[in-house]
Motif scaffolding. Structure first.
Motif, PDB file in Angstrom:
ATOM      1  N   SER A  70       0.829  -1.209   0.000  1.00  0.00           N
ATOM      2  CA  SER A  70       0.000   0.000   0.000  1.00  0.00           C
ATOM      3  C   SER A  70       0.861   1.255   0.000  1.00  0.00           C
ATOM      4  CB  SER A  70      -0.933   0.005   1.218  1.00  0.00           C
ATOM      5  OG  SER A  70      -1.870  -1.040   1.151  1.00  0.00           O
ATOM      6  N   ILE A  71       1.932   1.247   0.784  1.00  0.00           N
ATOM      7  CA  ILE A  71       2.817   2.414   0.830  1.00  0.00           C
ATOM      8  C   ILE A  71       3.408   2.683  -0.549  1.00  0.00           C
ATOM      9  CG2 ILE A  71       4.978   3.321   1.781  1.00  0.00           C
ATOM     10  CD1 ILE A  71       4.353   1.812   4.361  1.00  0.00           C
ATOM     11  N   TYR A  72       3.805   1.628  -1.237  1.00  0.00           N
ATOM     12  CA  TYR A  72       4.383   1.794  -2.577  1.00  0.00           C
ATOM     13  C   TYR A  72       3.370   2.443  -3.524  1.00  0.00           C
ATOM     14  CZ  TYR A  72       7.091   0.630  -6.747  1.00  0.00           C
ATOM     15  OH  TYR A  72       7.818   0.708  -7.914  1.00  0.00           O
ATOM     16  N   GLU A 115      12.312  22.001 -12.835  1.00  0.00           N
ATOM     17  CA  GLU A 115      11.855  21.639 -11.496  1.00  0.00           C
ATOM     18  C   GLU A 115      11.042  20.342 -11.517  1.00  0.00           C
ATOM     19  OE1 GLU A 115      12.220  26.098 -11.825  1.00  0.00           O
ATOM     20  OE2 GLU A 115      11.391  24.461 -13.008  1.00  0.00           O
ATOM     21  N   VAL A 116      10.197  20.190 -12.553  1.00  0.00           N
ATOM     22  CA  VAL A 116       9.381  18.981 -12.655  1.00  0.00           C
ATOM     23  C   VAL A 116      10.250  17.778 -12.995  1.00  0.00           C
ATOM     24  CG1 VAL A 116       7.334  17.964 -13.711  1.00  0.00           C
ATOM     25  CG2 VAL A 116       7.473  20.431 -13.423  1.00  0.00           C
ATOM     26  N   ARG A 117      11.284  17.992 -13.777  1.00  0.00           N
ATOM     27  CA  ARG A 117      12.214  16.900 -14.088  1.00  0.00           C
ATOM     28  C   ARG A 117      12.887  16.391 -12.817  1.00  0.00           C
ATOM     29  NH1 ARG A 117      15.505  18.618 -19.608  1.00  0.00           N
ATOM     30  NH2 ARG A 117      13.756  18.373 -21.045  1.00  0.00           N
ATOM     31  N   MET A 118      13.268  17.325 -11.951  1.00  0.00           N
ATOM     32  CA  MET A 118      13.908  16.915 -10.700  1.00  0.00           C
ATOM     33  C   MET A 118      12.922  16.158  -9.815  1.00  0.00           C
ATOM     34  SD  MET A 118      17.079  17.591 -10.632  1.00  0.00           S
ATOM     35  CE  MET A 118      17.052  17.108 -12.370  1.00  0.00           C
ATOM     36  N   LEU A 119      11.656  16.586  -9.803  1.00  0.00           N
ATOM     37  CA  LEU A 119      10.642  15.864  -9.024  1.00  0.00           C
ATOM     38  C   LEU A 119      10.461  14.447  -9.560  1.00  0.00           C
ATOM     39  CD1 LEU A 119       7.881  18.595  -8.520  1.00  0.00           C
ATOM     40  CD2 LEU A 119       9.353  17.598  -6.762  1.00  0.00           C
ATOM     41  N   ALA A 120      10.439  14.313 -10.895  1.00  0.00           N
ATOM     42  CA  ALA A 120      10.305  12.989 -11.494  1.00  0.00           C
ATOM     43  C   ALA A 120      11.520  12.119 -11.161  1.00  0.00           C
ATOM     44  CB  ALA A 120      10.144  13.117 -13.007  1.00  0.00           C
ATOM     45  N   ALA A 121      12.708  12.732 -11.182  1.00  0.00           N
ATOM     46  CA  ALA A 121      13.919  11.982 -10.825  1.00  0.00           C
ATOM     47  C   ALA A 121      13.865  11.531  -9.367  1.00  0.00           C
ATOM     48  CB  ALA A 121      15.157  12.835 -11.071  1.00  0.00           C
ATOM     49  N   LEU A 122      13.393  12.418  -8.486  1.00  0.00           N
ATOM     50  CA  LEU A 122      13.269  12.069  -7.077  1.00  0.00           C
ATOM     51  C   LEU A 122      12.260  10.943  -6.866  1.00  0.00           C
ATOM     52  CD1 LEU A 122      13.356  15.551  -5.290  1.00  0.00           C
ATOM     53  CD2 LEU A 122      15.050  13.721  -5.111  1.00  0.00           C
ATOM     54  N   GLU A 123      11.190  10.940  -7.667  1.00  0.00           N
ATOM     55  CA  GLU A 123      10.216   9.863  -7.543  1.00  0.00           C
ATOM     56  C   GLU A 123      10.845   8.521  -7.906  1.00  0.00           C
ATOM     57  OE1 GLU A 123       5.726   8.551  -8.951  1.00  0.00           O
ATOM     58  OE2 GLU A 123       6.767  10.152 -10.027  1.00  0.00           O
ATOM     59  N   GLY A 124      11.628   8.501  -8.988  1.00  0.00           N
ATOM     60  CA  GLY A 124      12.300   7.266  -9.373  1.00  0.00           C
ATOM     61  C   GLY A 124      13.262   6.783  -8.300  1.00  0.00           C
ATOM     62  N   VAL A 125      14.030   7.719  -7.725  1.00  0.00           N
ATOM     63  CA  VAL A 125      14.969   7.358  -6.650  1.00  0.00           C
ATOM     64  C   VAL A 125      14.211   6.846  -5.428  1.00  0.00           C
ATOM     65  CG1 VAL A 125      16.664   8.288  -5.029  1.00  0.00           C
ATOM     66  CG2 VAL A 125      16.756   8.952  -7.429  1.00  0.00           C
ATOM     67  N   THR A 126      13.102   7.507  -5.108  1.00  0.00           N
ATOM     68  CA  THR A 126      12.293   7.083  -3.962  1.00  0.00           C
ATOM     69  C   THR A 126      11.755   5.669  -4.148  1.00  0.00           C
ATOM     70  OG1 THR A 126      11.629   9.377  -3.527  1.00  0.00           O
ATOM     71  CG2 THR A 126      10.272   7.641  -2.556  1.00  0.00           C
ATOM     72  N   GLY A 127      11.294   5.363  -5.359  1.00  0.00           N
ATOM     73  CA  GLY A 127      10.779   4.022  -5.623  1.00  0.00           C
ATOM     74  C   GLY A 127      11.826   2.943  -5.419  1.00  0.00           C
ATOM     75  N   VAL A 128      13.056   3.198  -5.903  1.00  0.00           N
ATOM     76  CA  VAL A 128      14.138   2.223  -5.745  1.00  0.00           C
ATOM     77  C   VAL A 128      14.531   2.079  -4.276  1.00  0.00           C
ATOM     78  CG1 VAL A 128      16.548   1.723  -6.303  1.00  0.00           C
ATOM     79  CG2 VAL A 128      15.008   2.596  -8.075  1.00  0.00           C
ATOM     80  N   LEU A 129      14.713   3.215  -3.593  1.00  0.00           N
ATOM     81  CA  LEU A 129      15.131   3.173  -2.192  1.00  0.00           C
ATOM     82  C   LEU A 129      14.068   2.545  -1.304  1.00  0.00           C
ATOM     83  CD1 LEU A 129      16.897   6.642  -1.703  1.00  0.00           C
ATOM     84  CD2 LEU A 129      17.949   4.382  -1.895  1.00  0.00           C
ATOM     85  N   TYR A 130      12.799   2.836  -1.601  1.00  0.00           N
ATOM     86  CA  TYR A 130      11.731   2.275  -0.768  1.00  0.00           C
ATOM     87  C   TYR A 130      11.744   0.751  -0.814  1.00  0.00           C
ATOM     88  CZ  TYR A 130       7.240   0.687   0.848  1.00  0.00           C
ATOM     89  OH  TYR A 130       6.260  -0.014   1.509  1.00  0.00           O
ATOM     90  N   VAL A 131      11.876   0.187  -2.006  1.00  0.00           N
ATOM     91  CA  VAL A 131      11.898  -1.275  -2.134  1.00  0.00           C
ATOM     92  C   VAL A 131      13.077  -1.853  -1.360  1.00  0.00           C
ATOM     93  CG1 VAL A 131      12.185  -3.185  -3.749  1.00  0.00           C
ATOM     94  CG2 VAL A 131      10.693  -1.271  -4.347  1.00  0.00           C
ATOM     95  N   ALA A 132      14.262  -1.244  -1.505  1.00  0.00           N
ATOM     96  CA  ALA A 132      15.451  -1.754  -0.825  1.00  0.00           C
ATOM     97  C   ALA A 132      15.312  -1.668   0.690  1.00  0.00           C
ATOM     98  CB  ALA A 132      16.686  -0.975  -1.285  1.00  0.00           C
ATOM     99  N   THR A 161      12.515  -1.357   2.518  1.00  0.00           N
ATOM    100  CA  THR A 161      11.412  -2.173   3.020  1.00  0.00           C
ATOM    101  C   THR A 161      11.809  -3.646   3.093  1.00  0.00           C
ATOM    102  OG1 THR A 161       9.787  -0.628   2.110  1.00  0.00           O
ATOM    103  CG2 THR A 161       9.014  -2.833   2.647  1.00  0.00           C
ATOM    104  N   VAL A 162      12.499  -4.135   2.077  1.00  0.00           N
ATOM    105  CA  VAL A 162      12.958  -5.528   2.102  1.00  0.00           C
ATOM    106  C   VAL A 162      13.890  -5.746   3.293  1.00  0.00           C
ATOM    107  CG1 VAL A 162      14.381  -7.238   0.909  1.00  0.00           C
ATOM    108  CG2 VAL A 162      12.661  -5.936  -0.362  1.00  0.00           C
ATOM    109  N   ALA A 163      14.797  -4.785   3.533  1.00  0.00           N
ATOM    110  CA  ALA A 163      15.722  -4.905   4.672  1.00  0.00           C
ATOM    111  C   ALA A 163      14.964  -4.919   5.997  1.00  0.00           C
ATOM    112  CB  ALA A 163      16.727  -3.754   4.646  1.00  0.00           C
ATOM    113  N   LEU A 164      13.952  -4.068   6.140  1.00  0.00           N
ATOM    114  CA  LEU A 164      13.167  -4.012   7.375  1.00  0.00           C
ATOM    115  C   LEU A 164      12.408  -5.314   7.613  1.00  0.00           C
ATOM    116  CD1 LEU A 164      11.689  -0.383   7.215  1.00  0.00           C
ATOM    117  CD2 LEU A 164      13.402  -1.234   8.821  1.00  0.00           C
ATOM    118  N   LEU A 165      11.783  -5.822   6.562  1.00  0.00           N
ATOM    119  CA  LEU A 165      10.995  -7.048   6.712  1.00  0.00           C
ATOM    120  C   LEU A 165      11.893  -8.256   7.003  1.00  0.00           C
ATOM    121  CD1 LEU A 165       8.349  -6.584   3.866  1.00  0.00           C
ATOM    122  CD2 LEU A 165       8.032  -6.272   6.323  1.00  0.00           C
ATOM    123  N   VAL A 166      13.051  -8.306   6.361  1.00  0.00           N
ATOM    124  CA  VAL A 166      13.983  -9.404   6.635  1.00  0.00           C
ATOM    125  C   VAL A 166      14.474  -9.333   8.075  1.00  0.00           C
ATOM    126  CG1 VAL A 166      16.270 -10.319   6.096  1.00  0.00           C
ATOM    127  CG2 VAL A 166      14.702  -9.720   4.248  1.00  0.00           C
TER     128      VAL A 166
END
Length: 217
Positions: free
Chosen positions: A123-125, A183-200, A202-207
């Motif tokens: 859900s967070i993702y 500015e919007v390009r940077m926001l889009a870049a931050l979203e991509g970085v957030t998606g990658v970091l969140y998965v990494a 979250t997996v570490a927390l659950l493990v």
């Protein structure tokens, strides 16, 4: 049985988010369909508020933002102006951001791995995608030329921005929808970085929680 009962609100929130994402392009046509879509959008908002009410310290901020989102949405239906529309999306951005922070704090403090934690993680993702979607919509209201799409793309504007948010979050990036302003390009870049970091993260927390659960047993 107890695990299933406790995880039911998290499962309902997840299912409501999936339903909104799937139904959005189908209902984003015509006044009647958009009215139904507006009501459907507030199902996960209500469920998220109810879920945050169970986490200490997150009740009143979520309720206030939910009420503000309802107010601006209803006001925009009766008095459709760019200011009200932009305020609606701005408040929704804050609400989704608050929901992500509240649910992630619940996930971060997990000492065991239950079904509710797995539902919450997914859900967070999806909520991250909704957060940036609302932000892009707010920007698009005030700066309509900030995000452009391929001329071959046939879709409504909001559906297009939801699609853009989800493919950016997952770092797919087909390139058919392109942010123009820096500015919007940077926001889009931050979203991509957030998606990658969140998965990494979250997996570490659950493990880690799973290991603690195994050691305690």
């Amino acid at each position: 049985m107890l695990d299933k009962t406790q995880s039911r609100p998290d499962l309902l929130l997840l299912l409501s988010l999936v339903l909104v994402i799937v139904m959005y392009p189908l209902l984003d046509h015509g006044d009647l369909r958009r009215l139904i879509l507006g009501g459907l959008m507030f199902v996960p908002i209500l469920l998220a508020t109810m879920r945050l009410s169970k986490i200490k310290g997150w009740v009143w901020p979520s309720v206030l933002l939910m009420v503000a989102a309802v107010f601006f949405s209803v006001a925009n239906e009766f008095f459709s102006t760019p200011i009200l529309n932009g305020m609606k999306w701005g408040v929704l951005t804050l609400f989704f951001g608050l929901t992500v922070a509240g649910l992630f704090s619940y996930l971060k403090n997990a000492r065991t791995v239950l079904n509710s934690h797995l539902y919450t993680a997914i859900s967070i993702y999806l909520l991250l995608g909704m957060l940036w979607f609302a932000l892009y919509c707010a920007i698009d209201v005030f700066y309509p030329a900030s995000i452009l799409h391929n001329s071959a793309t046939v879709t409504d504007r909001s559906s297009e921005l939801l699609y853009f948010s989800l493919v950016t979050l997952s770092t797919i990036g087909y390139g058919d929808v392109v942010p123009v302003y820096g500015e919007v390009r940077m926001l889009a870049a931050l979203e991509g970085v957030t998606g990658v970091l969140y998965v990494a993260i979250t997996v570490a927390l659950l493990v880690s929680a799973y290991k603690q659960q195994g050691n305690s047993q």
